[in-house]
Design an enzyme around this catalytic site. Structure first.
Site, PDB file in Angstrom:
ATOM      1  N   ASP A  69      45.402  -3.172 -38.554  1.00  0.00           N
ATOM      2  CA  ASP A  69      45.830  -4.522 -38.881  1.00  0.00           C
ATOM      3  C   ASP A  69      45.970  -5.312 -37.587  1.00  0.00           C
ATOM      4  O   ASP A  69      45.707  -4.803 -36.495  1.00  0.00           O
ATOM      5  CB  ASP A  69      47.141  -4.523 -39.679  1.00  0.00           C
ATOM      6  CG  ASP A  69      47.128  -5.584 -40.772  1.00  0.00           C
ATOM      7  OD1 ASP A  69      47.090  -6.787 -40.430  1.00  0.00           O
ATOM      8  OD2 ASP A  69      47.147  -5.211 -41.953  1.00  0.00           O
ATOM      9  N   TYR A 129      55.337  -3.309 -54.864  1.00  0.00           N
ATOM     10  CA  TYR A 129      55.494  -3.481 -53.429  1.00  0.00           C
ATOM     11  C   TYR A 129      56.897  -3.008 -53.060  1.00  0.00           C
ATOM     12  O   TYR A 129      57.877  -3.735 -53.210  1.00  0.00           O
ATOM     13  CB  TYR A 129      55.282  -4.939 -53.025  1.00  0.00           C
ATOM     14  CG  TYR A 129      53.850  -5.270 -52.667  1.00  0.00           C
ATOM     15  CD1 TYR A 129      52.779  -4.683 -53.326  1.00  0.00           C
ATOM     16  CD2 TYR A 129      53.563  -6.178 -51.651  1.00  0.00           C
ATOM     17  CE1 TYR A 129      51.471  -4.990 -52.995  1.00  0.00           C
ATOM     18  CE2 TYR A 129      52.255  -6.495 -51.308  1.00  0.00           C
ATOM     19  CZ  TYR A 129      51.214  -5.891 -51.985  1.00  0.00           C
ATOM     20  OH  TYR A 129      49.905  -6.193 -51.656  1.00  0.00           O
ATOM     21  N   PHE A 130      56.962  -1.797 -52.542  1.00  0.00           N
ATOM     22  CA  PHE A 130      58.280  -1.198 -52.294  1.00  0.00           C
ATOM     23  C   PHE A 130      58.890  -1.650 -50.974  1.00  0.00           C
ATOM     24  O   PHE A 130      59.960  -1.176 -50.597  1.00  0.00           O
ATOM     25  CB  PHE A 130      58.176   0.330 -52.341  1.00  0.00           C
ATOM     26  CG  PHE A 130      57.976   0.905 -53.723  1.00  0.00           C
ATOM     27  CD1 PHE A 130      57.887   0.083 -54.841  1.00  0.00           C
ATOM     28  CD2 PHE A 130      57.871   2.269 -53.913  1.00  0.00           C
ATOM     29  CE1 PHE A 130      57.699   0.613 -56.115  1.00  0.00           C
ATOM     30  CE2 PHE A 130      57.694   2.817 -55.171  1.00  0.00           C
ATOM     31  CZ  PHE A 130      57.602   1.989 -56.278  1.00  0.00           C
ATOM     32  N   TRP A 149      54.394  -1.623 -47.189  1.00  0.00           N
ATOM     33  CA  TRP A 149      54.069  -2.420 -46.011  1.00  0.00           C
ATOM     34  C   TRP A 149      55.235  -2.324 -45.028  1.00  0.00           C
ATOM     35  O   TRP A 149      56.403  -2.400 -45.421  1.00  0.00           O
ATOM     36  CB  TRP A 149      53.796  -3.866 -46.407  1.00  0.00           C
ATOM     37  CG  TRP A 149      52.632  -4.011 -47.340  1.00  0.00           C
ATOM     38  CD1 TRP A 149      52.683  -4.257 -48.671  1.00  0.00           C
ATOM     39  CD2 TRP A 149      51.242  -3.871 -47.019  1.00  0.00           C
ATOM     40  NE1 TRP A 149      51.424  -4.301 -49.212  1.00  0.00           N
ATOM     41  CE2 TRP A 149      50.509  -4.063 -48.209  1.00  0.00           C
ATOM     42  CE3 TRP A 149      50.552  -3.601 -45.832  1.00  0.00           C
ATOM     43  CZ2 TRP A 149      49.110  -3.993 -48.250  1.00  0.00           C
ATOM     44  CZ3 TRP A 149      49.161  -3.539 -45.874  1.00  0.00           C
ATOM     45  CH2 TRP A 149      48.461  -3.740 -47.074  1.00  0.00           C
ATOM     46  N   HIS A 154      42.397  -9.729 -40.501  1.00  0.00           N
ATOM     47  CA  HIS A 154      43.408  -8.854 -39.899  1.00  0.00           C
ATOM     48  C   HIS A 154      42.861  -8.176 -38.641  1.00  0.00           C
ATOM     49  O   HIS A 154      43.089  -6.990 -38.402  1.00  0.00           O
ATOM     50  CB  HIS A 154      43.876  -7.805 -40.913  1.00  0.00           C
ATOM     51  CG  HIS A 154      44.654  -8.374 -42.060  1.00  0.00           C
ATOM     52  ND1 HIS A 154      46.014  -8.561 -42.019  1.00  0.00           N
ATOM     53  CD2 HIS A 154      44.256  -8.805 -43.287  1.00  0.00           C
ATOM     54  CE1 HIS A 154      46.429  -9.078 -43.172  1.00  0.00           C
ATOM     55  NE2 HIS A 154      45.381  -9.253 -43.951  1.00  0.00           N
ATOM     56  N   ASP A 168      40.884  -8.535 -47.519  1.00  0.00           N
ATOM     57  CA  ASP A 168      41.933  -9.445 -47.983  1.00  0.00           C
ATOM     58  C   ASP A 168      42.301 -10.469 -46.914  1.00  0.00           C
ATOM     59  O   ASP A 168      42.065 -10.277 -45.731  1.00  0.00           O
ATOM     60  CB  ASP A 168      43.177  -8.652 -48.372  1.00  0.00           C
ATOM     61  CG  ASP A 168      43.766  -7.891 -47.185  1.00  0.00           C
ATOM     62  OD1 ASP A 168      42.989  -7.262 -46.454  1.00  0.00           O
ATOM     63  OD2 ASP A 168      45.002  -7.939 -46.987  1.00  0.00           O
ATOM     64  N   GLU A 169      42.901 -11.548 -47.369  1.00  0.00           N
ATOM     65  CA  GLU A 169      43.568 -12.545 -46.529  1.00  0.00           C
ATOM     66  C   GLU A 169      42.701 -12.994 -45.342  1.00  0.00           C
ATOM     67  O   GLU A 169      43.139 -12.999 -44.197  1.00  0.00           O
ATOM     68  CB  GLU A 169      44.917 -12.000 -46.038  1.00  0.00           C
ATOM     69  CG  GLU A 169      45.893 -11.756 -47.172  1.00  0.00           C
ATOM     70  CD  GLU A 169      47.245 -11.235 -46.707  1.00  0.00           C
ATOM     71  OE1 GLU A 169      48.253 -11.530 -47.392  1.00  0.00           O
ATOM     72  OE2 GLU A 169      47.296 -10.536 -45.671  1.00  0.00           O
ATOM     73  N   TRP A 174      46.181  -6.735 -56.071  1.00  0.00           N
ATOM     74  CA  TRP A 174      47.576  -6.838 -55.637  1.00  0.00           C
ATOM     75  C   TRP A 174      48.204  -8.141 -56.101  1.00  0.00           C
ATOM     76  O   TRP A 174      49.423  -8.303 -56.031  1.00  0.00           O
ATOM     77  CB  TRP A 174      47.676  -6.717 -54.114  1.00  0.00           C
ATOM     78  CG  TRP A 174      47.040  -7.831 -53.326  1.00  0.00           C
ATOM     79  CD1 TRP A 174      45.718  -7.975 -53.040  1.00  0.00           C
ATOM     80  CD2 TRP A 174      47.696  -8.937 -52.703  1.00  0.00           C
ATOM     81  NE1 TRP A 174      45.497  -9.108 -52.287  1.00  0.00           N
ATOM     82  CE2 TRP A 174      46.699  -9.718 -52.057  1.00  0.00           C
ATOM     83  CE3 TRP A 174      49.030  -9.346 -52.617  1.00  0.00           C
ATOM     84  CZ2 TRP A 174      47.001 -10.884 -51.354  1.00  0.00           C
ATOM     85  CZ3 TRP A 174      49.318 -10.506 -51.906  1.00  0.00           C
ATOM     86  CH2 TRP A 174      48.311 -11.256 -51.290  1.00  0.00           C
TER      87      TRP A 174
END
Length: 540
Positions: A164, A393-394, A443, A236, A300-301, A368
């Protein structure tokens, strides 16, 4: 047997019992016996050519993870077709023992096992846990420990987020600056969302060698777990471009490993030299794993501004006959998926990659941003792994109490996880059949160490294991007894009643800020974003 977790498909008491002690004999087919011995290492079982108190029978008609378990006065009988089935049967047998069976030393006396008949198999084939080791690095020993905890829950997939903006966590022998430069940052942001930026001024870093990755994968396979590494591209990319800026849209630009959280504009160039570079890196990772049924390539993103500003990239887009930069994003990921497919590996992507264009049909989509995009991907014929922010999402807190340690937001509770439908009943049968299973995301922006990881992961991960295995919501009946096992194992989970005094505030005593970020509001926003996959900006 109400405290068996995950609960078996069929379990009944049949009367009688059997006395089990350390060092008893086990017999049967070699691979199956090895699975039993691995799961019951605390008993130090002796292998014999025949007979024995534990007998393992090869049952080829069963599915790979299916098993039967019979306990009576004559001993223990296990039936399985594959090593994984025998391993899971032994895990269930371990749960029939007292909680002390989860300590690391063999028992001094005899344990009485009740007479039972169990027939069991999982509903879903992907029962996963995601560990983000890019934002905050976890030493190898902690990854191995989490694999042990996953195994006792019959979780079978570890998704390792290795790359990342904030760190590149895997050795590359072909491109060594990736780990020499990209694996560490000089400081880390310590302020929270909405606060004036502040930094800890403490260097952070670490990476796994390819030998480490091979060891992790082998350790996982012995526990019926598949490691799915993630090399997140093309976005990322700060850590990668800090090491090799020539693979960015502006090769002369200087990059640094990111020291803050959020979506970065750093993105790789989609041109052929980048594809060749990534082909080599993915090959190194795949070779280290030994067997790589899946590799996650992210997608992603992605902020596409730098692509739009590059005449070379927009010209390349037109030369491919692609109408938009979103199409080029999809083309780039498909090209990588083709390379993986040539090596016998399936690509996995986050849902933006599906939203931006046509993927290889065998690409697995990990939605997600909610059920809507998940159903679209399933309807389009893609296998999906359910990974929605709510309730999986913990890194979100388990309550809005200020006693909670700082989390990205709140709240995702045990009951939220227990009620989650992995394959929603409202979908068509064909769409439900495309659901491989579900996984929880950990995350690590606000998970700086292993003690915090335990607190975030368990026992919500225990409940996820149950709904994934059974395919139905959980009534949480097995949880109280299961927590005694986690106590014996030394897992520093979050008690259902709330954090213990020393867990309040976590590392640095930074407490939750109730009401700042609400997970349900985030889900509403994400559902809207799925209608336009090119809406990311650096401030998202």
């Amino acid at each position: 047997m109400t405290d068996l977790l995950p609960r078996p498909r069929h379990a009944e008491h049949v009367g009688g019992s059997f006395d089990l002690r350390a060092g008893v004999a086990v017999s049967g087919a070699g691979a199956l016996v090895d699975g039993v011995r691995t799961a019951l290492a605390v008993l130090d079982l002796r292998v014999t050519d025949g007979g024995g108190d534990i007998r393992v029978e090869h049952r080829p008609e069963l599915e790979p993870e299916e098993y039967t378990l019979d306990v009576g006065a004559a001993g223990v009988r296990i039936g399985a077709a594959k090593r994984s089935g025998a391993f899971y049967a032994a895990q269930t047998l371990r749960q029939l023992l007292p909680a002390d069976a989860y300590r690391s030393v063999p028992p001094a006396g005899v344990w009485t096992v009740p007479g039972v008949r169990i027939e069991d198999a999982p509903r879903h084939s992907w029962r996963g846990l995601h560990l983000d080791v890019a934002r905050h690095f976890l030493p190898k020993r902690e990854v191995l420990r989490q694999l042990d905890i996953m195994a006792l829950h019959k979780l079978n997939t570890l998704h390792l987020h290795l790359v990342d903006d904030q760190g590149w966590r895997i050795e590359s022998r072909a491109y060594p600056r990736l780990h020499e430069i990209g694996s560490h940052r000089p400081r880390t942001i310590s302020s929270s969302y909405g606060e004036e930026p502040a930094y800890d001024e403490v260097p952070h870093g670490g990476h796994y060698t390819l030998a480490d990755l091979a060891e992790i994968a082998a350790y996982a396979r012995a526990r019926a777990i598949t490691v799915v590494p993630e090399i997140d591209v093309p976005g990322h990319a700060s850590a990668l471009l800090a090491a090799y800026p020539e693979y960015g849209p502006q090769p002369d630009r200087t990059h640094a490993v990111l020291d803050r959280w959020g979506v970065s504009p750093a993105i790789l160039s989609p041109l052929p030299p980048t594809v060749d570079f990534l082909s080599v890196v993915l090959g190194e990772v795949g070779e280290a794993l030994g067997a790589a049924p899946f590799i996650h390539i992210g997608g992603d993103e992605c902020v596409l501004d730098d692509w739009a500003a590059s005449a070379e990239i927009t010209g390349y887009q037109r030369s491919l006959g692609l109408a938009t930069l979103g199409d080029l994003h999809a083309w780039f990921l498909r090209r990588l998926a083709d390379i993986l497919a040539e090596r016998g590996t399936r690509a996995v992507v986050w849902d933006e990659a599906f939203g931006n264009g046509e993927l290889r049909q065998d690409t697995v989509v990990m939605p997600w941003r909610g059920a809507a995009i998940a159903r679209e991907a399933a309807a389009a014929g893609h296998d999906v792994v359910m990974a929605p922010v709510f309730p999986l999402y913990f890194d979100y807190g388990e309550s809005g109490s200020p006693e909670e340690p700082l989390a990205i937001g709140e709240a995702i509770t045990l009951r939220n996880v227990a009620a989650f439908e992995v394959a929603p009943a409202s979908w068509t049968a064909e769409e439900r059949a495309r659901v491989l299973g579900a996984q929880a995301q950990l995350w690590s922006e606000r998970i700086p160490d292993a003690r915090t990881l335990d607190y975030r992961a368990w026992p919500r991960g225990s409940v996820l294991a149950e709904i994934n295995w059974s395919g139905t919501p959980s009534d949480l009946a097995g949880l109280p007894g299961h927590l005694r096992r986690l106590d014996a194992l030394g897992v520093e989970y979050r008690p259902p009643a709330g954090p213990r005094p020393w867990q309040q505030g976590g590392i640095g005593r930074r407490r939750s800020r109730p009401g700042v970020i609400d997970v349900r509001a985030i889900m509403e926003r994400l559902e809207t974003m799925t209608r336009n996959s090119e809406t990311y900006s650096a401030s998202t």
